[in-house]
Structure formats: C-alpha cells, structure tokens
Design an enzyme around this catalytic site. Structure first.
Site, PDB file in Angstrom:
ATOM      1  N   ASN B 103     -27.099 -16.347  12.355  1.00 30.33           N
ATOM      2  CA  ASN B 103     -26.323 -17.555  12.686  1.00 30.33           C
ATOM      3  C   ASN B 103     -27.048 -18.457  13.682  1.00 30.33           C
ATOM      4  OD1 ASN B 103     -25.961 -15.662  14.728  1.00 30.33           O
ATOM      5  ND2 ASN B 103     -23.895 -16.352  15.211  1.00 30.33           N
ATOM      6  N   HIS B 188     -19.042  -8.256   9.163  1.00 29.08           N
ATOM      7  CA  HIS B 188     -18.160  -8.504  10.320  1.00 29.08           C
ATOM      8  C   HIS B 188     -16.788  -8.711   9.700  1.00 29.08           C
ATOM      9  CE1 HIS B 188     -16.867 -11.222  13.869  1.00 29.08           C
ATOM     10  NE2 HIS B 188     -15.950 -11.444  12.941  1.00 29.08           N
ATOM     11  N   ASP B 314     -24.241  -5.970  19.805  1.00 30.94           N
ATOM     12  CA  ASP B 314     -23.757  -7.323  19.483  1.00 30.94           C
ATOM     13  C   ASP B 314     -24.089  -8.269  20.643  1.00 30.94           C
ATOM     14  OD1 ASP B 314     -22.649  -9.530  18.272  1.00 30.94           O
ATOM     15  OD2 ASP B 314     -20.581  -8.832  18.389  1.00 30.94           O
TER      16      ASP B 314
END
Lengths: 306, 439
Positions: B103, B188, B314
C-alpha cells in the site's frame, strides 16, 4: 474543597463529592440570575473562550451568559466543521489560545476525546461542552440540578432514559453522574440504539417503555435524529414514535409526580408529543434556566481553583 | 573487537553461544562458523578456522528473524518511513528479513514498483526486503494484478492488506489465479460494512468513550469466507494479524480438515487489550483494534497449539501529524520492528507463556516456510542470517530513540528484559549492541 482537576472533561472522571460541590455552588449562583443586575465580579479579568466546532445555540449561549454574569471576558469562536480538515489543527488552535493567555476554554467538538487532546497539550482549563458521542458533562449537571430542586434528592430515584443511547453524549454523562449520586437508571430503547455492554455502566436495560414508566420518578427523553433511519438503526421514525414516543396516554401509566425531561432541542411528535412537552410535568424550560446557574458554578470553581 | 563493518568482511566464528534452531531441532551450546556470507559449520572447537572470533557467552544464537508484515511507506509516504530507515529499524530490532506491504503510492501492483522497492532495498537497505505485491490493481478490489510479472520481479506473496477485497467472487478468482504461481494470498480480514467508521474494538470501552466500535464479527466473517474460498479453490491462504478468539477457532478447525491456511499475530494483540485505549491515546489506535482480554488469551493459546504460525509486527510507521489529532482522525497503526522481540521476551517468554524455542520458530522457520524463503535456518550452506539475543539485558523502550521515522508506539516507557544484541545479514554484522552499521 475544590475540584481535583483543572478540567471538566466528563462525569466519569469526577467523584460524588465534586459533583455535589458543583450542584451546591450552582444554588448560590441561581440567586444572582434572579437579580435586577445579574452580575457578580468573581471572574473579573479572566479570559474565557467558547470554542465551538459544532453548531449550538443553547449550550453556547448558556456558557456565554454564565461567563458574563461572573464578569469574565467571554470570546466566541465558531469554527465551521468544514474548515476542520483544511484549517488549523486543534492543537495549533490550542497553542494560539494559550499564547493569548486564555484561562478557560470551553470546547464543543464532533470528535469524542477532543477535549482530552486539547487538555493534554495546554495549560488552561478545558470544559467539555459536548464531544462526539462521549460526554456532555454540564448538561448532566444541569439535569441533576433540576431534578434535585424538584425532588430534593437524587439518591434512590428511579430514572428512565429513553431513546438513542448509542449516539448520545447526554445519556453517557447522565448515567455516570446520576449513578454516582445514587439513582437507579433504566435505559429503554430498541436494541439498535443500545451500545454494546452498556449494562457495565451500571444500568438496567429494557425494551418495554410502558413497563419501565410505571415505577419511574424521572423520564428522560433523548432527541431522535432523522438520519438514523438511513443508518439502519430504525425502520422509520413513525415506528419509533409508536413504540417509544411519550404521549399523554403513555404518561398516564406513570406516577402522578413524575418529571419529564429532555435536553433539547425537541422533535415534537417524535420522541415527545406536544401536549407532554408543554404539559405540567415537563421540566424542559427549567432545565434551560438551570443551565446558566450550573455553568456559572463550573466556571467559578475552575476559574478560582488554586 | 573492531568496527562491525570491518569484521563483517571477514570470516566469522560465533563462539560460546547457545544455538536455538528449530529447523534442525537444535538447542545446544555450539559455535557457528560463517564464511563468504554462508553458514559453514555448527560445532565445537572451530577456533582455528576463523580470522575473527566473537564471544557470545550467555547469548542465544538464532536463525535470522523474519517479520513478514511491515509497511515501509516508500514510494509515496517517505515522511512516514523509507526503505532505508525501515531496514535500519529492522536491523536494530533483530530482524534480518522483512516483507513489505504494497500500500505505497503508487501501489506495488506492477513490476516497476516491485523493482523499485527491491532495488532501493539493495542500494540503501541493510536487511533483506521481500516485497509483497497487490492482489488487485490499485488495491481497488476490482481487477486482478499481473501476478506472474509481480513474482518474476521479486514479489513473494500477494495481499491487498488494509483494503480487504470485499467482492467474494474476485477473491475466489485471486485464490485460483495465484495457484498458477504457487503464490500465497495474505488476507487482512475485515468486512467494511461491519467496520464502517469504526475506530476501536466494539465493547464496553467503545461504549464508554463514545467511539464507534469495530465488531469482532467484521474480522470473523471474512476469516470464515476466505477459509472457505481457500478450501474450495485448494489454494494457499495466510491470515494477517489475527485478533479475535473465534477467528483463532476458525483457523484451528480449518487446519484440522487440511485446509492450506496459516496465520500470524502481532505482539500488540498478544500483550495488550482494549482497556489501553481509555484516555484516547491515538498510539493505541490500530487495525484490527486491540481486543478484549478473552481474545488475548485465545491468541496465546492459538500461538502455543500451532494454530497461529508466526509473529509479525504489522509495523505501521506514521508521522506525528498523523497521530497528534482527534482520535477519529488519527491514522491506524503502530510501529513494531524495534519492540517486537523485547516485548515478546519480556511478557511471554519470561512469564512462561511461550517457550523460547517456540518463539524462535515463530520468528524464523515458520514465516520462511509461509513465504517460501530459503531462510529461517542455520543449516550448512544457507545464508548467514543470524539474530543474537541477550535474554537478561534490561532496557527501557524509548520511542524517541527509534531508528524508524515512526515513533507511534504504546510501548514507550516500558521496562523490558531481553534484547536482540546482534543482527547478521549474509555474514555481515549490521547491528551490534543496538548500534546499526551504516551502509
């Protein structure tokens, strides 16, 4: 005795003694508002800012009157919510106000927790005038002030809060405050309006208004917002009104001396019928009057705190 | 002992340490000989074979730790993190390999961005970086990416991470098409209708604070969906940052019936719960949100019984401007690379909630297997990626000292016992006693 914190962020964080101190002090200031010359010099020279990120008439006016009757220098800052994203951040606004030596900043904001953020980064006192769905402590204080004037106590009273608990900062503050003063609280709403694990706040939960009304000393109605229909919370305002609206017929199930309250502004014909809103048991206008006295008490206690 | 860089060029002997390597079921006092970037030998009395000897008495020598869920933010969000600063943070935190999510801006959904990340990592990075490619173009959940091209340019897995694909049919096609290249799909799991406007776990804390909640069901329904789809398509699924007790149970049952599913959990979900959000600290705002105590316990059980395969941070660096705002406007995420190992050692290993050898497996062998990396082991001939731990070293976590640009952590101020004290990548010491070697 004085308040422990420099701020009034919510009633969850206050002790019973502090709440009682505010209510006692409000009694003293109520007399001032009845005078011909409605002013005392208590906060002369103090700078008080109304920082409102959400539209509000009664709360803002009430704080402004309270500050002026205490001779404080009141400034209103109305920030349109559209400019929040492109404009100055809340913390930068806080720094600006601090640089101008503000003593008390009263903030209303659509984000839960905004007053805490402002308070953590500034030296002035912060009063929460409503933050998102979190708390609206002065509303609950004025509600308790109004009730205790009529009933001479809060302890042991059975209070029924009806409506959109999920989205209501007024409900949250009233639950914390009234619980601390010993009231028994039942919340009545369709399940979509009940936030998860709300019973851990120490309230009874019911879906049945008629049953809950019978024992109530106070019926507290919350405003139903029209847009809840779109969010899937309600099939229609009509059905809500039929199941949870307070009308004369329903009110006749309750005790003769029950108090009917609403934080305003009311939706006539939705959560309350016009006859009930304007009827003899309604305290809606008294709540507004109490607001000024209670806010004077809060400003006084924070403004003179050592 | 000379500067790390000087010694990095030489052959190395790590002496007197306790070697824990779950890939070979080794837990013994052994010396490790490294030559030309590879592991040459594990054994005793290897002194005469090395020019440079490092005494690791009372230290633990492990295969290099792998964090398979990291956000490096470059290209596009260099103000939050860069590949350089992210790999420095990794080295300091004891990680020799990291896999980074797609992302970025532009999204890593094409060969140019994947190559850029891989090349930039080679030029400026000091640990191994494995890019994860997007499943859908521009993470929009509408069309699949050219997975073959992503793979041939260095992508090791596929994920739309935070932009969970809502269209179950597209997800089915992704599982099917990924089989062509034996690429794993990392999910996710979040149903965006259920999590709409949500900020923290839905429960008493969200009720009390007046913050919109994210129900556990928002994760669970997608975990269930993706397990069904992976089973139906006979494809490979990895569940990212699992956070709810029922999600763990779903994975446990799926594994029993032979579904090719794996799962990771973050240190923050293992040691923190939603009560920390009380007070509106935006450093506690993370997605999936910190859950309840019963979820935390279920995650720990899942980690111990093998339902959860690995620990991943994460790592989600943000600038102060992303976090020092109203809670509803604050970005989700916390950094983790520089705290993961210490937090797990302190709260789980030292409290006997997780065996040390299990922990090492969750950081090495298991993530290597999921990403099919030829790493996570100290076998002869493999890359000399090594993490050295000092279990007794005490320190205080200080976000301001992080090498990551992100200082957004709820762990700042924590006293921890146990630290990575050396990180070796391809035979080269890139971190020693917290000091990272400049490239």
């Amino acid at each position: 005795m004085q308040l422990k914190s420099k701020d009034l962020l919510g009633l969850e964080y206050m002790s019973r003694e502090e709440i009682e101190l505010i209510l006692e002090t409000a009694k003293l200031f109520e007399e001032v508002s009845g005078r011909d010359i409605k002013k005392v010099p208590t906060l002369r020279g103090k700078t008080i800012i109304n920082l409102f990120y959400e539209a509000s008439t009664r709360t803002r006016t009430s704080f402004e009157l309270a500050g002026k009757r205490l001779s404080g220098d009141m400034i209103n800052i109305q920030v349109s919510s559209s400019s929040v994203t492109k404009g100055e951040t809340l913390l930068d606004t806080g720094k600006t106000l601090e640089a101008m030596n503000a003593d008390i900043v009263i903030i209303r904001h659509s984000s839960s927790g905004a007053p805490s953020l402002l308070s953590k980064h500034s030296g002035f006192s912060v009063i929460n005038a409503g933050d998102g769905m979190h708390e609206h402590p002065t509303q609950a204080l004025l509600d308790m002030f109004t009730i205790s004037k009529k009933k001479k106590r809060i302890e042991g009273l059975k209070v029924v809060i009806v409506g959109d608990i999920f989205h209501s900062r007024v409900a949250r503050s009233n639950i914390w405050g009234m619980k601390k003063l010993g009231a028994e609280i039942t919340i009545v709403a369709p399940p979509t309006f009940l936030p998860r694990e709300v019973e851990k706040m120490g309230v009874q939960v019911s879906y049945n208004l008629d049953e809950s009304l019978k024992k109530a000393d106070v019926i507290y109605l919350l405003r139903i917002q029209q847009e809840r229909q779109k969010g899937g919370f309600l099939p229609s305002i009509r059905e809500y009104s039929r199941l949870f609206g307070l009308n004369q017929e329903r009110l006749s199930l309750a005790k003769k001396d029950v108090l009917v309250m609403h934080p305003g502004p009311i939706n006539r014909g939705v959560e309350i019928s016009p006859e009930v809103a304007d009827g003899p048991l309604s305290l809606i206008n008294e709540q507004v009057s109490s607001g000024v006295s209670v806010r004077m008490a809060v400003l006084y206690l924070l403004g003179t705190r050592k | 002992m000379g500067s790390p860089l000087q010694r990095g060029k030489m052959n190395l002997l790590l002496k007197n340490g306790r070697v824990i390597d779950p890939s070979q079921k080794i837990d013994a006092k052994l010396d490790v000989l490294i030559e030309k970037g590879k592991i040459v030998e594990l054994g005793n009395n290897l002194d005469n074979k090395a020019k440079s000897i490092i005494d690791l008495t009372n230290k633990i020598i492990c295969p290099g730790f792998i964090d398979m869920h990291v956000h490096l933010r470059e290209p596009g969000y260099e103000y939050k993190e860069t590949i350089k600063t992210g790999t420095y943070a990794a080295a300091r935190g004891g990680f020799t390999s990291i896999a980074c999510m797609p992302n970025t801006k532009p999204v890593a959904d094409n060969q140019a961005v994947i190559r850029f990340i891989a090349n930039r990592a080679k030029e400026e990075g000091i640990v191994n970086v494995f890019p994860i490619g997007a499943i859908s173009k521009d993470l929009k959940g509408e069309e699949l990416t050219e997975m073959g091209e992503l793979l041939s340019n260095g992508a090791r897995a596929l994920s739309d991470d935070g932009k969970c694909i809502q269209n179950a049919d597209l997800m089915r096609r992704a599982f099917e098409y990924a089989k062509l290249f034996d690429l794993i799909i990392i999910s996710h799991c979040e149903d965006f209708n259920l999590s709409k406007n949500g900020m923290i776990n839905e429960g008493f804390i969200s009720t009390k604070l007046g913050l919109i909640g994210i129900p556990k069901a928002a994760e669970e329904v997608i975990v269930a969906r993706d397990i069904q789809l992976a089973e139906f398509t006979k494809s490979r699924l990895h569940i990212a940052h699992i956070s709810s007790s029922y999600s763990v149970e779903l994975v446990r049952q799926a594994k029993k019936r032979g579904v090719n599913v794996t799962a990771e959990v973050t240190p923050h979900h293992l040691v923190l719960d939603e009560s920390l959000v009380d007070g509106f600290d935006t450093n506690t705002k993370v997605n999936p949100p910190l859950r309840g105590e019963e979820d935390r316990i279920a995650l720990l059980e899942g980690l111990n019984d093998g339902t959860i395969d690995c620990i991943a941070s994460d790592h989600a660096p943000h600038a102060r401007t992303d976090k020092e705002v109203e809670f509803d406007q604050a970005a989700f995420g916390m950094v983790g690379l520089e705290t993961s190992v210490s937090v797990i050692l302190t709260k789980l290993v030292h409290h006997k909630k997780l065996a040390l050898s299990e922990m090492v497996g969750k950081f090495t062998l298991n993530p290597a297997g999921i990403l099919k990396l030829d790493k996570g082991t100290l076998q002869k001939g493999k890359d000399a990626d090594i993490t050295v731990l000092d279990l007794r070293k005490e320190s205080v976590i200080d976000a301001n000292s992080f090498l990551s640009k992100g200082k957004n952590t709820p762990f700042s101020g924590w006293k921890v016992t146990g630290l990575p004290v050396m990180t070796i990548v391809g035979g080269k010491i890139v971190m020693e006693d917290g000091k990272v070697a400049n490239k």
